[in-house]
Design an enzyme around this catalytic site. Structure first.
Site, PDB file in Angstrom:
ATOM      1  N   ARG A   1       0.565  -1.380   0.075  1.00 61.36           N
ATOM      2  CA  ARG A   1      -0.162   0.000  -0.023  1.00 61.36           C
ATOM      3  C   ARG A   1       0.729   1.475  -0.085  1.00 61.36           C
ATOM      4  O   ARG A   1       0.314   2.484  -0.822  1.00 61.36           O
ATOM      5  CB  ARG A   1      -0.897  -0.156   1.265  1.00 61.36           C
TER       6      ARG A   1
ATOM      7  N   GLU B   1       3.902  -5.042  12.595  1.00 54.36           N
ATOM      8  CA  GLU B   1       2.611  -5.452  13.650  1.00 54.36           C
ATOM      9  C   GLU B   1       1.626  -7.072  14.317  1.00 54.36           C
ATOM     10  O   GLU B   1       1.764  -7.348  15.443  1.00 54.36           O
ATOM     11  CB  GLU B   1       1.331  -4.512  13.693  1.00 54.36           C
TER      12      GLU B   1
END
Ligand code: AMP
Length: 172
Positions: free
Chosen positions: A58, A95
């Protein structure tokens, strides 16, 4: 324009406990996409830099649109094994998980000023790995820019020594 309303939040994706900020509704709305890139460009347009460097996937969407809007070049940082020429590699923590990023060795010149871009700043692991690659090539980090910053995670603190720009700061 309310850009936050154009985001879709998916709970527990891709793992339990992760609140995933899906930018695809914003991207498919031409006016919202233009507004988001325009705001990001306005935030960091006065910086002195030559190229945008962004990690897949992205980061490519936001980074290449921003590079075009500001009249700059674009350099991709990719997952292991994707870039065809000679590369420099670095490991990093996400994450959710761990991975390896690569950049072409000739993508950034020593002393060249760079803006690093991604869609979301979460823990900061991806962008710190990207900055490490830029700096190992001798590049100078003029700034770091994101569409979305997750203010409830320590990404910005971990980027303390850099100039950080974001369009949307989310508290939850
Ligand atoms: P981090 O390395 O933890 O800062 O994670 C940033 C990268 O992972 C970005 O490239 C994002 O696309 C993606 N990411 C991490 N957490 C999220 C999230 N909660 N929502 C959407 N994308 C995320």
């Amino acid at each position: 324009m309310d850009l936050v309303a154009r985001l879709r939040v998916i709970p527990d994706f891709p793992r339990p406990g992760i609140s995933f900020k899906d930018i695809t509704p914003l991207l498919k709305d031409a006016a919202a996409f233009r507004e988001a890139i325009g705001r990001l460009g306005a935030a960091c347009g006065n910086l002195d830099f030559e190229v945008v460097v962004a990690p897949e996937a992205r980061g490519f969407i936001v980074g290449s649109a921003l590079a075009q809007a500001l009249g700059k070049g674009f350099v991709p940082v990719r997952k292991a094994g994707k870039l065809p020429a000679v590369t420099l590699a670095g490991e990093y923590q996400l994450e959710y998980g761990a991975s390896r990023l690569e950049i072409h060795r000739d993508a950034v010149r020593p002393g060249q000023r760079v803006l690093a871009v991604d869609d979301v700043l979460a823990t900061g692991g991806t962008i710190l790995a990207t900055l490490d690659l830029i700096q190992r090539l001798g590049g100078v980090v003029a700034g770091v820019a994101f569409l979305i910053e997750l203010a409830y995670l320590p990404g910005r603190q971990r980027l303390g020594e850099y100039r950080v720009f974001s369009v949307l700061s989310l508290e939850t």
